[in-house]
Design a protein around this motif. Sequence first.
Motif, PDB file in Angstrom:
ATOM      1  N   LEU A 228       0.852  -1.186   0.000  1.00 26.25           N
ATOM      2  CA  LEU A 228       0.000   0.000   0.000  1.00 26.25           C
ATOM      3  C   LEU A 228       0.887   1.235   0.000  1.00 26.25           C
ATOM      4  CD1 LEU A 228      -2.666  -1.093   2.614  1.00 26.25           C
ATOM      5  CD2 LEU A 228      -2.618  -1.509   0.174  1.00 26.25           C
ATOM      6  N   SER A 229       0.682   2.127  -0.965  1.00 37.11           N
ATOM      7  CA  SER A 229       1.608   3.246  -1.121  1.00 37.11           C
ATOM      8  C   SER A 229       0.901   4.435  -1.748  1.00 37.11           C
ATOM      9  CB  SER A 229       2.803   2.806  -1.977  1.00 37.11           C
ATOM     10  OG  SER A 229       2.354   2.352  -3.247  1.00 37.11           O
ATOM     11  N   GLY A 230       1.685   5.211  -2.508  1.00 37.83           N
ATOM     12  CA  GLY A 230       1.180   6.446  -3.087  1.00 37.83           C
ATOM     13  C   GLY A 230       0.020   6.248  -4.043  1.00 37.83           C
TER      14      GLY A 230
ATOM     15  N   ILE B 238      -7.772  10.105   4.494  1.00 33.66           N
ATOM     16  CA  ILE B 238      -6.519   9.426   4.137  1.00 33.66           C
ATOM     17  C   ILE B 238      -5.886   8.793   5.378  1.00 33.66           C
ATOM     18  CG2 ILE B 238      -4.119   9.842   3.461  1.00 33.66           C
ATOM     19  CD1 ILE B 238      -5.166  11.817   1.391  1.00 33.66           C
ATOM     20  N   TRP B 239      -5.861   9.529   6.492  1.00 38.83           N
ATOM     21  CA  TRP B 239      -5.232   8.995   7.706  1.00 38.83           C
ATOM     22  C   TRP B 239      -6.072   7.884   8.339  1.00 38.83           C
ATOM     23  CZ3 TRP B 239      -0.422   9.217   8.951  1.00 38.83           C
ATOM     24  CH2 TRP B 239       0.374  10.241   8.438  1.00 38.83           C
ATOM     25  N   ILE B 240      -7.379   7.956   8.175  1.00 42.82           N
ATOM     26  CA  ILE B 240      -8.222   6.835   8.613  1.00 42.82           C
ATOM     27  C   ILE B 240      -7.868   5.581   7.827  1.00 42.82           C
ATOM     28  CG2 ILE B 240     -10.594   5.945   8.586  1.00 42.82           C
ATOM     29  CD1 ILE B 240     -11.539   8.779   9.277  1.00 42.82           C
TER      30      ILE B 240
ATOM     31  N   SER C 204       5.333   2.698   3.884  1.00 41.60           N
ATOM     32  CA  SER C 204       5.085   3.293   2.569  1.00 41.60           C
ATOM     33  C   SER C 204       3.757   4.058   2.545  1.00 41.60           C
ATOM     34  CB  SER C 204       5.089   2.207   1.483  1.00 41.60           C
ATOM     35  OG  SER C 204       4.150   1.189   1.777  1.00 41.60           O
ATOM     36  N   THR C 205       2.740   3.538   3.248  1.00 39.97           N
ATOM     37  CA  THR C 205       1.451   4.239   3.311  1.00 39.97           C
ATOM     38  C   THR C 205       1.566   5.514   4.138  1.00 39.97           C
ATOM     39  OG1 THR C 205       0.538   1.995   3.488  1.00 39.97           O
ATOM     40  CG2 THR C 205      -1.013   3.821   3.571  1.00 39.97           C
ATOM     41  N   ILE C 206       2.287   5.434   5.251  1.00 41.19           N
ATOM     42  CA  ILE C 206       2.494   6.626   6.078  1.00 41.19           C
ATOM     43  C   ILE C 206       3.242   7.689   5.288  1.00 41.19           C
ATOM     44  CG2 ILE C 206       3.657   7.513   8.130  1.00 41.19           C
ATOM     45  CD1 ILE C 206       3.140   4.820   9.465  1.00 41.19           C
ATOM     46  N   ARG C 207       4.281   7.268   4.546  1.00 44.18           N
ATOM     47  CA  ARG C 207       5.042   8.225   3.726  1.00 44.18           C
ATOM     48  C   ARG C 207       4.132   8.931   2.737  1.00 44.18           C
ATOM     49  NH1 ARG C 207       4.983   8.262  -1.342  1.00 44.18           N
ATOM     50  NH2 ARG C 207       5.311   6.024  -1.418  1.00 44.18           N
ATOM     51  N   ALA C 208       3.282   8.172   2.054  1.00 46.48           N
ATOM     52  CA  ALA C 208       2.378   8.773   1.065  1.00 46.48           C
ATOM     53  C   ALA C 208       1.374   9.706   1.738  1.00 46.48           C
ATOM     54  CB  ALA C 208       1.650   7.671   0.301  1.00 46.48           C
ATOM     55  N   ALA C 209       0.870   9.309   2.910  1.00 45.35           N
ATOM     56  CA  ALA C 209      -0.114  10.140   3.615  1.00 45.35           C
ATOM     57  C   ALA C 209       0.506  11.440   4.113  1.00 45.35           C
ATOM     58  CB  ALA C 209      -0.712   9.355   4.782  1.00 45.35           C
ATOM     59  N   ILE C 210       1.744  11.350   4.621  1.00 40.97           N
ATOM     60  CA  ILE C 210       2.419  12.571   5.081  1.00 40.97           C
ATOM     61  C   ILE C 210       2.678  13.506   3.904  1.00 40.97           C
ATOM     62  CG2 ILE C 210       4.535  13.497   6.096  1.00 40.97           C
ATOM     63  CD1 ILE C 210       4.718  10.960   7.782  1.00 40.97           C
ATOM     64  N   MET C 211       3.134  12.942   2.774  1.00 48.80           N
ATOM     65  CA  MET C 211       3.361  13.765   1.580  1.00 48.80           C
ATOM     66  C   MET C 211       2.074  14.462   1.145  1.00 48.80           C
ATOM     67  SD  MET C 211       5.935  11.760  -0.997  1.00 48.80           S
ATOM     68  CE  MET C 211       5.753  13.107  -2.175  1.00 48.80           C
ATOM     69  N   ALA C 212       0.989  13.708   1.075  1.00 46.71           N
ATOM     70  CA  ALA C 212      -0.294  14.295   0.664  1.00 46.71           C
ATOM     71  C   ALA C 212      -0.730  15.375   1.645  1.00 46.71           C
ATOM     72  CB  ALA C 212      -1.355  13.200   0.561  1.00 46.71           C
TER      73      ALA C 212
ATOM     74  N   LEU D 151      11.704  11.784   6.806  1.00 47.73           N
ATOM     75  CA  LEU D 151      12.314  12.231   8.063  1.00 47.73           C
ATOM     76  C   LEU D 151      11.388  11.946   9.245  1.00 47.73           C
ATOM     77  CD1 LEU D 151      14.515  13.807   9.634  1.00 47.73           C
ATOM     78  CD2 LEU D 151      13.263  15.904   9.072  1.00 47.73           C
ATOM     79  N   ILE D 152      10.125  12.267   9.107  1.00 45.60           N
ATOM     80  CA  ILE D 152       9.158  12.035  10.190  1.00 45.60           C
ATOM     81  C   ILE D 152       9.037  10.545  10.503  1.00 45.60           C
ATOM     82  CG2 ILE D 152       6.707  12.214  10.798  1.00 45.60           C
ATOM     83  CD1 ILE D 152       6.649  14.799   9.104  1.00 45.60           C
ATOM     84  N   ILE D 153       9.016   9.720   9.450  1.00 44.55           N
ATOM     85  CA  ILE D 153       8.897   8.265   9.648  1.00 44.55           C
ATOM     86  C   ILE D 153      10.104   7.727  10.406  1.00 44.55           C
ATOM     87  CG2 ILE D 153       8.907   6.043   8.445  1.00 44.55           C
ATOM     88  CD1 ILE D 153       7.239   7.386   6.252  1.00 44.55           C
ATOM     89  N   LEU D 154      11.321   8.166  10.036  1.00 50.53           N
ATOM     90  CA  LEU D 154      12.539   7.663  10.683  1.00 50.53           C
ATOM     91  C   LEU D 154      12.614   8.110  12.141  1.00 50.53           C
ATOM     92  CD1 LEU D 154      15.298   8.017   7.932  1.00 50.53           C
ATOM     93  CD2 LEU D 154      13.995   5.995   8.592  1.00 50.53           C
ATOM     94  N   ILE D 155      12.186   9.321  12.436  1.00 50.57           N
ATOM     95  CA  ILE D 155      12.196   9.779  13.825  1.00 50.57           C
ATOM     96  C   ILE D 155      11.164   8.994  14.642  1.00 50.57           C
ATOM     97  CG2 ILE D 155      11.668  11.731  15.340  1.00 50.57           C
ATOM     98  CD1 ILE D 155      12.925  13.562  13.241  1.00 50.57           C
ATOM     99  N   ALA D 156      10.000   8.734  14.036  1.00 46.01           N
ATOM    100  CA  ALA D 156       8.952   7.983  14.741  1.00 46.01           C
ATOM    101  C   ALA D 156       9.315   6.511  14.900  1.00 46.01           C
ATOM    102  CB  ALA D 156       7.633   8.119  13.999  1.00 46.01           C
ATOM    103  N   GLU D 157       9.991   5.931  13.893  1.00 51.07           N
ATOM    104  CA  GLU D 157      10.353   4.517  13.935  1.00 51.07           C
ATOM    105  C   GLU D 157      11.733   4.343  13.281  1.00 51.07           C
ATOM    106  OE1 GLU D 157      11.233   1.407  14.741  1.00 51.07           O
ATOM    107  OE2 GLU D 157       9.122   1.424  15.342  1.00 51.07           O
TER     108      GLU D 157
END
Length: 654
Positions: free
Chosen positions: A252-254, A288-290, A300-308, A332-338
Amino acid sequence: MNLKFLFPLLGVALGIFISSEVSQGLVIGCICVSLGILIWCGFTLFSRSPLRTLKMSKWHFIWILFLFLGIGSLDYHFRSSPSYPFNLDGVRAIYSGTIDEISYLSDGDRFKVKITSIQDSNHITSCSNLNFLVKTDGFVGSKGDKISFSATPHKFKIKKPGVDYEKKMIHQGIHYYANVQAANITKTGETKNLFRIFTDWRNNLIIILEKSKLERETSEFLISLLLGDKSFLSSDVKQALNSAGMAHVLALSGMHVAIILSLVLWVLFPLSLIGYHKTRQIIAILIIWIYVLLTGSSPSTIRAAIMASLVIGAYILERKNSALNALLAATLIILIAEPLALWNVGLQLSFLCVASIILYVNKLNPIERHTHPKLYGLTNLILITIITSVCTWVLVSYYFGSVPVSFLLSNTLLLPFLPLFVGSGLIYLFLLIIGIDWNILAKFLDFFNSIFIEGIEFLTWKGGAMINVQAPLISTLLWIFGILSIGYLLNIANKKYKIFGFTFSALTLLCSFLLILLSPGGNDSKIKFQHSFTKLEVHHSDNEDVTKLEFPRNGISKSKFRDLNILTIDNYIHKDSVKSLIPTELSKTHFLFVGSGADPRQIAELVNSSNYSKIILHTTMGKNKKAELLNLVNESELDKIYSLRENGSLEFDL
């Protein structure tokens, strides 16, 4: 191109890597943060203006890099570095923790458990960032359940040339594995949080899809494609997608986020007509976040959601937006979170794909966007497929040791139609939720699924189109650097640096390619236990030549091949003959190939009293016999058993 988040991302990634390799992550992190602050103070004194110092000026990347390097190192130390008092390998104790992930597989269930305490005969010890892979069969659990179990954990000691399997598992956040009978696991409570609620919702949606008018194959594919649960997908479909180089469609991605965003904005278009533009966009972000929470929150889904969210947020705040900066900020946000997401293959492929799309597609599209918008969009779809395939093939080769021959053809011909299938599937799922099972749409999805899978099998010659090539790490890094550098140079206006930059980047790509060609090739000699209902057969491939070894049905046979011993049992063994089948040559690798005619009790006796490397159950071995065998085999031998019926063909390097 002003890439404000480039050096923060590089610093955090480097800090996480350094902290994972050394034991002094806390010290290194503190030193780097202190250096960053001191350098910033020096710039402030020199410029006499704190506001000017905070801007991305010519030399300010230095303190930013050191500061975020320290942040990454500290982040890994506190969030991912395991803390426990002693080596747990072989230590029998009672372990308590919380289920973090669940995988239901045919050869047993897998639970990733966050261990919180260890109880031995003397005392209870608390621990943090310690994860077990618990292998069991029959225990019904959910993410968030608190459990306690008695077990003897072990480190991952599988050895392969060039692969440190123990470190690989640690990078996935798993430090030990333990085989535990379901009867030895006690549920002590459950955690009620947002993730648990959304997990329950997803399970309800899966049930709704299973009960719909869709054919079973279609519902399983949609569950994997829309909800991210790949456990429902058959091994044949997984193998077909891998052979076509299209396994990424299950991540699941962009694409999924873009389709959902488009559908929501289209449905909410009336809000724009009455002046609620920003409300429409805010609702789209929330939905989108739901969806991200509903599908398991993969990187990959979190990355796409943050970008959007960043791009739409820029529109709402009426600020300039940059897709590439949004990608860097999201990562960057994903790496700091996990921090462990740094080693996530899906995130790496997703980042490289999106970066290549942003850098190349618009620059290489020969069609004028405003003159021929439809042709421009169609050309973009084709370019996206070609560019992402070319940019990522070395990374695929590095991780998986092979590259599908037809990946470019399969992705170019089939991938452009997938958004239609995903969009239709989402609409069908929404209709099911409100109680409408639209027969025409179900028929369309069934038809599309059958055409899609048949198209993959045709283009991949039934799954045989693979090139075995293992890219070295240095080649992979050089290729990624060269690809991203050329893409960046295409988008800057400074001609002074372009000639030198293009030359250097082209030489980097050439060096990467030559290193792959000149490096000692991966082991092209393989042996494969074939998935077949009619024959007991093993295929040996050596470069282009394939040798087929067939064993008699309803019989017992021994075969020696190179450094392998293969014992095939498809019949009842005479009591006096059981001991004669126990391997005596400890220097060889021993495989036990079991057919449906074998007696599970006799097979268990062989397994428990010998050193077989792998026990392969033939396709005809049913679930009842397999379950009987698993109950009789020692706990330490369970992970050696593999079912061709449920997991597909099994391949080993020689």
